[in-house]
Every structure is written in C-alpha cells, then in structure tokens.
Design an enzyme around this catalytic site. Structure first.
Site, mmCIF file in Angstrom:
data_model
loop_
_atom_site.group_PDB
_atom_site.id
_atom_site.type_symbol
_atom_site.label_atom_id
_atom_site.label_comp_id
_atom_site.label_asym_id
_atom_site.label_seq_id
_atom_site.Cartn_x
_atom_site.Cartn_y
_atom_site.Cartn_z
ATOM 1 N N LYS A 268 24.174 10.086 49.255
ATOM 2 C CA LYS A 268 23.395 10.920 48.340
ATOM 3 C C LYS A 268 22.040 10.271 48.148
ATOM 4 O O LYS A 268 21.928 9.148 47.654
ATOM 5 C CB LYS A 268 24.117 11.043 47.003
ATOM 6 C CG LYS A 268 23.307 11.849 46.005
ATOM 7 C CD LYS A 268 24.095 12.185 44.769
ATOM 8 C CE LYS A 268 23.229 12.974 43.798
ATOM 9 N NZ LYS A 268 23.973 13.339 42.593
ATOM 10 N N LYS B 287 23.957 14.581 51.227
ATOM 11 C CA LYS B 287 23.220 15.395 50.263
ATOM 12 C C LYS B 287 21.829 14.820 50.044
ATOM 13 O O LYS B 287 21.727 13.612 49.894
ATOM 14 C CB LYS B 287 24.023 15.369 48.967
ATOM 15 C CG LYS B 287 23.419 16.092 47.826
ATOM 16 C CD LYS B 287 24.269 15.862 46.614
ATOM 17 C CE LYS B 287 23.574 16.511 45.448
ATOM 18 N NZ LYS B 287 24.189 16.194 44.203
#
Ligand code: PBG
Length: 337
Positions: A207, A261
């Site tokens: 992330k 992400k």
C-alpha cells in the site's frame, strides 16, 4: 497499399499478418487471453448511521454512503449480480472518534452492526472488513500517535482487538490497511485464539502513500482530520523491491491473500507479485482513480463504460485475481446483460 510494399512484406515476413486474429468479433473472442467477470469484482461500500440514509460523496460522483439497511439492499443486489464480496468502510460519527481509537474495538460499532446485518440477511456474499485506526481516530492517522510519532506495536494491539470484534460480527476476511509492521502475525494469533481459525486475512501489503486516496478520506471523514501524512508507514511510490519484501513477510506471517494499492498506476507491482509469489493477488482501483475516470467522462472526453471495462480488464492482464472497485455493481450488471 502500394504493390511494392506488398511484395516487400511477402518476401520478408513470410506472409505473417497479425491482423488475421483481430478481423472479427468472434475471432477476437476466440483468442482473447484474459477475461473479466463479476466474480473478479469486490465492491467497497461506505456506511453511515441512520435509516434509509444515502449521503453522496461529493468527490466521487455516483458513490453514496449508505445506512445499514441500504447496505443490506446493496449487498442483495451485488449477490444477485454474482459479485463475491463486499469491502466495508465505516464513517464513524465525530463524537466517537478519539486519540486512542477505542471505537475500533467496540463490538457494537457501526462496522460490526453492518457486518452482522449483512451476514444475517445475505449470507451468500463475502464480507471483507477493513482494519485500520483512521476510521476511528481523531487525527486521521492509521496508527496511534504520541508526540507526532506513529506507535507501531501499540497500534497493532488495538488492531487485533478490532479484528476480533469484526470476526465475531461476521467478517469472513480481515483486511488490515494500515501498513504497521507485524500486524498480520498478531491478527492471525488473535483470531486463532478466539476460535476464528477460518477467518481469512487479505493484507493490504503493498500500500503506497498516495494522492489517489483523497476522495476516500472525504468519504470516511478522515480527510479533514488528517494531521501530517502517512509516509512513515505507507510505501514510497519510487519503490518496488520494497513491496516484494513486504509481501514475503506478510505471507510468512500468515496472510492468505495480498493486495496492491492504488491500482492502475501500480500494475507493474501487481505483475511482479504475480511472477514472484504463488498467492492470490488483488488490486484496489482506489477512489481517486474512480473519480478521474468519472470526471473525465462527465466532460464528454471519453466513454464511461468503455473506460471502466478497459481499466478493469487491465488488472486481469497484469495478473490480479480480482479488483476492489467502486465500479463493481455497474460493471457486473453490464457483464451480465
Ligand atoms: C484507510 C484506507 C484508505 C483507503 C482504504 N483504507 C485511505 C488511506 O490509507 O488514507 C483508500 C481507499 C480508496 O482511496 O479508495 N486505512
């Protein structure tokens, strides 16, 4: 086409013509290398308190925050279209947010009430519960803060408690989105100790600290509260080897699935994960990506349906097993037509 060109082509390329495989719809269908289906889609939903409440997210045209009863309806629709799972995010009322983020492990918090309502009414859909403190903290950070420093291990302790109340409420998958070190192992241990050895962990492993989360922070109400940035825990967008180290560690710690992400700007990471690890990898087409496509298409410069399908297909081509996307229901409906 000049005769000269044709002769040159025949002589040197032995008649090889790539366009043969693209000449008709049926031929393209026949040779298509990847596919997109409703079962590839995970639908993120934002929950608010109230009854029959629908509050538009201004920075995400077409996306509403829903009260629990409407989330249940949405879950029914999603299940009917073949969407396998929802990802739930609570917009915790301001008076329940605190420096210690205690609301994160209140068994009766908005998240838990949503999980149990959907589990009861629509048991056939999977429930992925986000675990991070920004949805409950007064400063919008994913970790507890002391003197401006994010406290890793103290944060992990709170997350374990949060994951346990979510599992009790009906979460099938716990999805830590915080990027603290050691959280996957701690959550696994915590769940197992409570008898939830069947509850899976989908780790937000790679992330990145990203500008593309802006609209999401509006949606859950953490944006205006956020003090500072998240670069001491989320990954630096200049890096990719580091993402692979994170993944290796999360798998050692017990993650069942991993996530990359944001999505489209990070397809290279999805591909590297896919090539290096034998584990289901998911991508999150985040809020800013949704908004980019939506706003561009509203001005008429692109076609929404075409852009939506192309962007989602790109994740499959890059090697993702599935995609978290705000386009999930719209796409599933389209694919089912
Ligand atoms: C919170 C969280 C974020 C997103 C999912 N979980 C935002 C953040 O880390 O600031 C972003 C999702 C999106 O932008 O759609 N831990």
């Amino acid at each position: 086409m000049s005769e000269r060109w044709v002769k040159h082509d025949m002589d040197f390329l032995a008649g090889r013509r790539h366009r043969r495989l693209r000449q008709s719809g049926w031929m393209r269908d026949l040779v298509r290398e990847t596919s997109l289906s409703p079962s590839d889609l995970i639908w993120p939903l934002f929950v608010i308190e109230g009854k029959n409440e629908r509050a538009p997210v201004k920075s995400m045209p077409g996306v509403d925050r829903l009260s629990i009863d409407l989330v249940v309806q949405a879950a029914r629709e999603a299940a009917a279209e073949g969407i396998p799972a929802l990802a739930i995010f609570p917009n915790t009322p301001g008076h329940l947010r605190s420096d210690g983020a205690e609301e994160a492990y209140n068994p009766d918090n908005l998240m838990c009430r949503t999980l149990s309502a959907v589990k009861q009414a629509v048991p056939e859909i999977g429930l992925i519960a986000d675990v991070a403190l920004d949805e409950y903290s007064s400063n919008g950070q994913d970790g507890l803060v002391r003197d401006g420093v994010i406290l890793n291990d103290e944060t992990v302790e709170v997350m374990v408690k949060s994951a346990i109340v979510q599992a009790h409420a009906g979460a099938d998958v716990i999805a830590p989105s915080d990027m603290m070190d050691g959280r996957v192992f701690a959550i696994r241990q915590g769940l197992d100790a409570e008898g939830f050895d069947g509850t899976a962990i989908m780790s937000y492993t790679a992330k990145y600290a990203s500008a593309f989360y802006g609209p999401f922070r509006d949606a859950v109400g953490s944006g205006e509260r956020l003090v500072g940035d998240k670069r001491t825990y989320q990954l630096d967008y200049a890096n990719s080897d580091e993402a692979l180290r994170e993944i290796a560690q999360d798998l050692d710690e017990g993650a069942d699935m991993v996530m990359v992400k944001p999505g489209l700007p990070y397809l290279d990471i999805v591909r590297r994960v896919r090539d290096n690890f034998n584990v289901p990898v998911f991508a999150y087409q985040v809020s800013g990506e949704y908004t980019m496509i939506t706003l561009a298409c509203q001005t008429g410069v692109m076609d929404r349906t075409a852009a939506m399908l192309e962007s989602l297909h790109a994740f499959k081509r890059a090697g993702a097993k599935g995609v978290l996307t705000y386009f999930a229901l719209e796409t599933a409906r389209l694919l089912n037509r």
